[in-house]
Scaffold this motif. Structure first.
Motif, mmCIF file in Angstrom:
data_model
loop_
_atom_site.group_PDB
_atom_site.id
_atom_site.type_symbol
_atom_site.label_atom_id
_atom_site.label_comp_id
_atom_site.label_asym_id
_atom_site.label_seq_id
_atom_site.Cartn_x
_atom_site.Cartn_y
_atom_site.Cartn_z
ATOM 1 N N ASP A 49 0.855 -1.178 0.000
ATOM 2 C CA ASP A 49 0.000 0.000 0.000
ATOM 3 C C ASP A 49 0.900 1.240 0.000
ATOM 4 O O ASP A 49 1.607 1.512 0.971
ATOM 5 C CB ASP A 49 -0.880 -0.075 1.250
ATOM 6 N N SER A 50 0.862 2.035 -1.099
ATOM 7 C CA SER A 50 1.824 3.140 -1.210
ATOM 8 C C SER A 50 1.528 4.246 -0.200
ATOM 9 O O SER A 50 2.436 4.912 0.281
ATOM 10 C CB SER A 50 1.839 3.697 -2.623
ATOM 11 N N SER A 51 0.240 4.441 0.164
ATOM 12 C CA SER A 51 -0.019 5.504 1.138
ATOM 13 C C SER A 51 0.471 5.071 2.522
ATOM 14 O O SER A 51 0.949 5.899 3.313
ATOM 15 C CB SER A 51 -1.494 5.910 1.159
ATOM 16 N N ALA A 52 0.398 3.791 2.814
ATOM 17 C CA ALA A 52 0.927 3.304 4.101
ATOM 18 C C ALA A 52 2.454 3.455 4.105
ATOM 19 O O ALA A 52 3.050 3.824 5.118
ATOM 20 C CB ALA A 52 0.548 1.848 4.314
ATOM 21 N N ALA A 53 3.069 3.198 2.951
ATOM 22 C CA ALA A 53 4.536 3.327 2.869
ATOM 23 C C ALA A 53 4.951 4.784 3.056
ATOM 24 O O ALA A 53 5.938 5.082 3.740
ATOM 25 C CB ALA A 53 5.018 2.811 1.516
ATOM 26 N N ALA A 54 4.155 5.702 2.462
ATOM 27 C CA ALA A 54 4.471 7.128 2.610
ATOM 28 C C ALA A 54 4.327 7.541 4.069
ATOM 29 O O ALA A 54 5.167 8.280 4.605
ATOM 30 C CB ALA A 54 3.554 7.965 1.719
ATOM 31 N N ALA A 55 3.268 7.045 4.712
ATOM 32 C CA ALA A 55 3.056 7.390 6.130
ATOM 33 C C ALA A 55 4.226 6.881 6.967
ATOM 34 O O ALA A 55 4.675 7.540 7.910
ATOM 35 C CB ALA A 55 1.739 6.789 6.621
ATOM 36 N N GLN A 56 4.727 5.699 6.588
ATOM 37 C CA GLN A 56 5.849 5.110 7.324
ATOM 38 C C GLN A 56 7.111 5.982 7.168
ATOM 39 O O GLN A 56 7.838 6.205 8.125
ATOM 40 C CB GLN A 56 6.113 3.729 6.733
ATOM 41 N N LEU A 57 7.302 6.478 5.964
ATOM 42 C CA LEU A 57 8.487 7.326 5.739
ATOM 43 C C LEU A 57 8.353 8.653 6.503
ATOM 44 O O LEU A 57 9.315 9.138 7.094
ATOM 45 C CB LEU A 57 8.683 7.586 4.230
ATOM 46 N N ARG A 58 7.132 9.208 6.507
ATOM 47 C CA ARG A 58 6.930 10.463 7.256
ATOM 48 C C ARG A 58 7.200 10.239 8.741
ATOM 49 O O ARG A 58 7.853 11.056 9.400
ATOM 50 C CB ARG A 58 5.502 10.986 7.054
ATOM 51 N N ALA A 59 6.698 9.108 9.263
ATOM 52 C CA ALA A 59 6.902 8.816 10.698
ATOM 53 C C ALA A 59 8.389 8.616 10.990
ATOM 54 O O ALA A 59 8.914 9.080 12.009
ATOM 55 C CB ALA A 59 6.100 7.582 11.096
ATOM 56 N N ALA A 60 9.087 7.949 10.061
ATOM 57 C CA ALA A 60 10.533 7.727 10.253
ATOM 58 C C ALA A 60 11.269 9.071 10.248
ATOM 59 O O ALA A 60 12.169 9.313 11.058
ATOM 60 C CB ALA A 60 11.066 6.812 9.151
ATOM 61 N N GLY A 61 10.853 9.964 9.339
ATOM 62 C CA GLY A 61 11.471 11.297 9.265
ATOM 63 C C GLY A 61 11.287 12.050 10.573
ATOM 64 O O GLY A 61 12.227 12.655 11.099
ATOM 65 N N GLU A 62 10.075 11.981 11.110
ATOM 66 C CA GLU A 62 9.793 12.699 12.361
ATOM 67 C C GLU A 62 10.651 12.157 13.506
ATOM 68 O O GLU A 62 11.179 12.922 14.319
ATOM 69 C CB GLU A 62 8.295 12.564 12.684
ATOM 70 N N ARG A 63 10.793 10.830 13.523
ATOM 71 C CA ARG A 63 11.614 10.239 14.598
ATOM 72 C C ARG A 63 13.073 10.660 14.474
ATOM 73 O O ARG A 63 13.743 10.938 15.461
ATOM 74 C CB ARG A 63 11.506 8.715 14.575
#
Ligand code: B12
Length: 364
Positions: A49-63
């Motif tokens: 799921d590309s939107s889930a992958a994008a959300a994962q990258l955003r969360a990783a960036g925030e961390r």
């Protein structure tokens, strides 16, 4: 997300970043950040799921911004305060942290939402050089779906307000690290609110639990994630604040003690310097450089005294004196050299009850 980004596993990258920063190795630091984000990039993760992958990258960036770069930067501050690193090393380290934050911004572009939630402005108050905290706040808000206008360090209030109108921003996020800038921050908060734009303040200048932000009737959040949550919970609605004089928020200013100390600062510093020379004979042997630093210290003492009067909080002044004593001790200067300066100010300002109480509390 890589294994190294799983919960509680940032301890090792944090140590690696600290080593790279300590070595002044910008390339190694940026490579570390890129590596942490690389495998979280959409298209490279296992999720279909590309939107889930994008959300994962955003969360990783925030961390990476808040759990890797921010604590490393705080550690740099502690090392400087303890006299373990020089001012030049601290500057170099901050430049590396800035590069790392930029690397997060670049790496997460593919994961940003197409339609932003709204537009907000992030800036430091006038006179404030600590732009990295504001940068981290801006990047986290961008990752959380906002369009961000980031203005960086020391933004004069009239330019802040003009830009706010120009961009039709929905909220202004103001950052400050240095408490002596609080009177100017109050002016900025008041000016934005008078134009109907809500203000969210943050940074260590605003005191424990944002007590000074609340005095100035601004919203406050402890960190970037808190700011993003607050904006999500109460979408910034234009408020209807009338322009206020500072004394409306801070009735204690009616006694004029703040204005008097602020206005007569040059004379207060001059007399205190003369009294320190008498009360602390070691000073007569000081080099020109050491004398300059002493003048600077006394200047800061009077500025913090004025600020404590402005927000009516003796703890602000006592905290500053304790901090200065620790800084001097770490550099082999006896902290007792502060006492003649405090005595001098007590003597010069003995007719002012609020001022005397603040000085007496710090004298201990
Ligand atoms: C790097 C640094 C500098 C750099 C700044 C470069 C830059 N581009 O940012 C330079 C060299 C310019 C500098 C200068 C000075 N500095 Co300095 N600096 C620091 C240092 C080491 C790191 C700051 C930082 O980035 N922290 C990391 C961030 C992530 O933490 P943070 O600031 O708490 O921010 C978080 C929250 O507070 C919050 N937040 C911050 N802003 C906002 C805004 C909003 C809206 C929200 C919601 C949240 C929020 O979210 C952030 C992320 O979670 C700190 C030490 C430290 N421990 O922080 C000292 C520190 C802030 N500096 C200090 C001092 C004294 C100075 C100088 C006065 C030194 C001097 N004698 O010249 C000058 C002041 C210049 C000025 N007028 O602003 C003192 C302040 C002490 C005090 N009580 O006043 C500190 C604490 C150092 C210390 N250990 O004592 N400094």
């Amino acid at each position: 997300m890589t294994d190294t980004m799983s919960p509680n596993s940032l301890a090792e990258p944090r140590e690696q970043l600290w080593q790279a920063v300590g070595d002044g190795d910008e390339t190694r630091a940026v490579t570390l950040v890129r590596r942490l984000l690389d495998t979280a990039e959409p298209g490279r993760t296992s999720t279909t799921d590309s939107s889930a992958a994008a959300a994962q990258l955003r969360a990783a960036g925030e961390r990476v911004l808040l759990e890797l770069i921010a604590p490393t930067q705080e550690r740099i501050g502690l090392a400087w305060a303890a006299n373990e690193i020089t001012v030049a090393q601290e500057h170099a380290a901050t430049a590396i942290s800035e590069r790392c934050a930029a690397a997060v911004a670049d790496a997460t572009v593919p994961a940003l939402r197409d339609a932003p939630k709204g537009r907000v402005l992030v800036a430091c108050v006038d006179g404030e050089w600590h732009s990295l905290p504001a940068r981290l706040v801006g990047e986290v808000l961008r990752l959380r779906g906002w369009r961000v206008d980031y203005l960086g360090a020391q933004v004069p209030t009239e330019h802040l307000v003009a830009h706010m109108h120009h961009t039709r921003t929905q909220a202004v996020l103001l950052s400050s690290s240095i408490p002596t800038l609080l009177p100017g921050a109050h002016n900025a908060i008041n000016s934005c609110q008078a134009a109907g734009v809500p203000v969210l303040a943050g940074g260590r200048a605003f005191g424990p639990q944002g007590r000074y932000a609340r005095l100035m009737r601004a919203e406050w959040a402890e960190d970037a994630a808190g700011a993003a949550d607050l904006l999500d919970r109460s979408p910034a609605q234009p408020g209807a604040h009338a322009a206020r004089l500072p004394a409306v928020d801070l009735p204690h200013l009616d006694d004029q003690e703040y204005s008097m100390v602020h206005r007569t600062k040059p004379q207060l510093v001059k007399q205190a310097l003369a009294d320190v020379e008498t009360g602390f004979p070691e000073m007569r042997q000081y080099s020109a450089y050491q004398r300059e630093r002493t003048v600077e210290d006394i200047d800061h003492i009077v500025s913090y005294l004025a600020t404590a009067l402005y927000v009516d909080d003796p703890d602000l002044f006592t905290g500053f004196i304790t901090w200065t004593a620790d800084i001097l001790t770490a550099r082999g200067v006896p902290a007792r050299c502060l006492l003649p300066a405090l005595d001098s100010l007590l003597n010069q300002l003995k007719d002012f009850p609020r001022t005397s109480a603040i000085l007496t509390a710090a004298h201990g």
